[in-house]
Write an enzyme that holds these catalytic residues in place. Sequence first.
Site, PDB file in Angstrom:
ATOM      1  N   HIS A  11       0.858  -1.190   0.000  1.00  0.00           N
ATOM      2  CA  HIS A  11       0.000   0.000   0.000  1.00  0.00           C
ATOM      3  C   HIS A  11       0.887   1.230   0.000  1.00  0.00           C
ATOM      4  CE1 HIS A  11      -3.819   2.078   1.858  1.00  0.00           C
ATOM      5  NE2 HIS A  11      -3.130   2.908   1.082  1.00  0.00           N
ATOM      6  N   HIS A  13       1.240   4.802  -2.574  1.00  0.00           N
ATOM      7  CA  HIS A  13       0.826   5.570  -3.762  1.00  0.00           C
ATOM      8  C   HIS A  13       2.082   6.226  -4.326  1.00  0.00           C
ATOM      9  CE1 HIS A  13      -3.499   5.344  -2.602  1.00  0.00           C
ATOM     10  NE2 HIS A  13      -2.962   5.210  -1.396  1.00  0.00           N
ATOM     11  N   HIS A 191      -9.528   0.666  -1.158  1.00  0.00           N
ATOM     12  CA  HIS A 191      -9.491   1.375   0.122  1.00  0.00           C
ATOM     13  C   HIS A 191     -10.906   1.317   0.711  1.00  0.00           C
ATOM     14  CE1 HIS A 191      -5.735   3.042  -1.336  1.00  0.00           C
ATOM     15  NE2 HIS A 191      -5.616   3.907  -0.359  1.00  0.00           N
ATOM     16  N   GLU A 194     -11.193   3.390   6.062  1.00  0.00           N
ATOM     17  CA  GLU A 194     -10.135   4.306   6.541  1.00  0.00           C
ATOM     18  C   GLU A 194     -10.837   5.382   7.374  1.00  0.00           C
ATOM     19  OE1 GLU A 194      -8.201   6.536   3.409  1.00  0.00           O
ATOM     20  OE2 GLU A 194      -6.532   7.169   4.709  1.00  0.00           O
ATOM     21  N   ASP A 272       1.704   4.061   2.795  1.00  0.00           N
ATOM     22  CA  ASP A 272       0.645   4.866   2.162  1.00  0.00           C
ATOM     23  C   ASP A 272       1.250   5.990   1.311  1.00  0.00           C
ATOM     24  OD1 ASP A 272      -1.955   5.520   1.479  1.00  0.00           O
ATOM     25  OD2 ASP A 272      -2.554   6.226   3.467  1.00  0.00           O
ATOM     26  N   ASP A 273       1.619   7.101   1.936  1.00  0.00           N
ATOM     27  CA  ASP A 273       2.195   8.256   1.230  1.00  0.00           C
ATOM     28  C   ASP A 273       3.415   8.719   2.035  1.00  0.00           C
ATOM     29  OD1 ASP A 273      -0.003   8.808  -0.860  1.00  0.00           O
ATOM     30  OD2 ASP A 273      -1.102   8.639   1.025  1.00  0.00           O
TER      31      ASP A 273
HETATM   32  N1  LIG Z   1      -4.711   7.352   2.446  1.00  0.00           N
HETATM   33  C1  LIG Z   1      -5.358   7.551   1.299  1.00  0.00           C
HETATM   34  N2  LIG Z   1      -6.679   7.333   1.266  1.00  0.00           N
HETATM   35  C2  LIG Z   1      -7.361   7.538   0.143  1.00  0.00           C
HETATM   36  N3  LIG Z   1      -6.812   7.970  -0.980  1.00  0.00           N
HETATM   37  C3  LIG Z   1      -5.497   8.183  -1.000  1.00  0.00           C
HETATM   38  N4  LIG Z   1      -4.691   8.622  -1.983  1.00  0.00           N
HETATM   39  C4  LIG Z   1      -3.457   8.684  -1.492  1.00  0.00           C
HETATM   40  N5  LIG Z   1      -3.444   8.331  -0.211  1.00  0.00           N
HETATM   41  C5  LIG Z   1      -4.720   8.002   0.124  1.00  0.00           C
HETATM   42 ZN   LIG Z   2      -3.798   4.724   0.447  1.00  0.00          ZN
END
Ligand SMILES: Nc1ncnc2[nH]cnc12
Ligand SMILES: [Zn+2]
Length: 330
Positions: A11, A13, A191, A194, A272-273
């Site tokens: 996971h 991006h 997703h 969350e 994630d990011d």
């Molecule tokens: N945590 C996240 N939740 C939903 N969309 C995303 N796009 C990038 N990170 C995300």
């Molecule tokens: Zn994500």
Amino acid sequence: MHMPIPKAELHVHIEGTLEPELAFDLARRNGITLPYSEVEELRAAYSFSDLQSFLNLYYELMDVLRTEEDFRDLTLAYLARAASQGVRHAEIFFDPQAHTSRGVPFEVVLEGITSALKTSEDEYGVSTALILCFLRDRPASEAMETLVAARPHLEHLSAVGLDSAEVGHPPSKFTEVFDAAAQLGLRRVAHAGEEGPPEYIREALDLLGAERIDHGIRCLDDPDLVTRLAESRTPLTVCPFSNVRLRAVDTLDVHPLPALMEAGLLVTINSDDPSYFGGHVHDNFLGVQEHLGLSNEDLRSLARNSFTASFLSEERRSALIAEVDAYSFE
Ligand SMILES: Nc1ncnc2[nH]cnc12
Ligand SMILES: [Zn+2]
């Protein structure tokens, strides 16, 4: 430095790996003026109150990504960093609509990313898979157009996913496009849970055929769903730093990871990011170890889970799990 434990990242991006320094470099290369005067000022903007407040900056900064070379440089930077975090396999999300909507052609995005991925195993020892995500806060018809654009390039794609603003955009909106993706032989993830309710996790499973749930932490509000996820061994790709930074969870000390593990769920740890949330995947491993009192053997289980939950061939999966089993923390 002692090499971190081998792991898969499931996971991440690719657009969320854009470091401020690279954002400024790409802006300069493309003749773009960012609304921040320097790296420090941009980093100071990385303070979020929820998912949407992050997404606003995430989409804004993507403006620096214009050419194939930009996407290649972004991906190479991620792969180098991932390798140093012990990542041996990465299943990477990308958001084509965030680029095509700005006039960057689908092929520019895909070819830039894949030109980096094809060197990854040789250069970094990291095998990869690519997951095309649909933006759930845009119309389902646009997701379908994106799938059509992807059709000539299926050899580069392993799966489809669903991301962006969750609440108000239930999985049910994308039933048709996920059915079409399955017809094309693509695997499916989404997703869910969350910020959104457990019902969205159920929809992702029942209506989209999702094989993994990205995040999924809110399943804990629905004990029957937890039982179902445990019995079906459906993986959750949990992202602890992300949950704290986006205020889905108050602090790392109260993150529900231990409850998810105790419930017998197939939990994995992911970034994630990473450039926005303060750490890459191994940093997340160390963070949960420190704040939640996990043992080294807990980390080994999480690393094993990451390969079990991946789309790897059985052969590479078992070879990498054997590396996890043989790993020494000393
Ligand atoms: N945590 C996240 N939740 C939903 N969309 C995303 N796009 C990038 N990170 C995300
Ligand atoms: Zn994500």
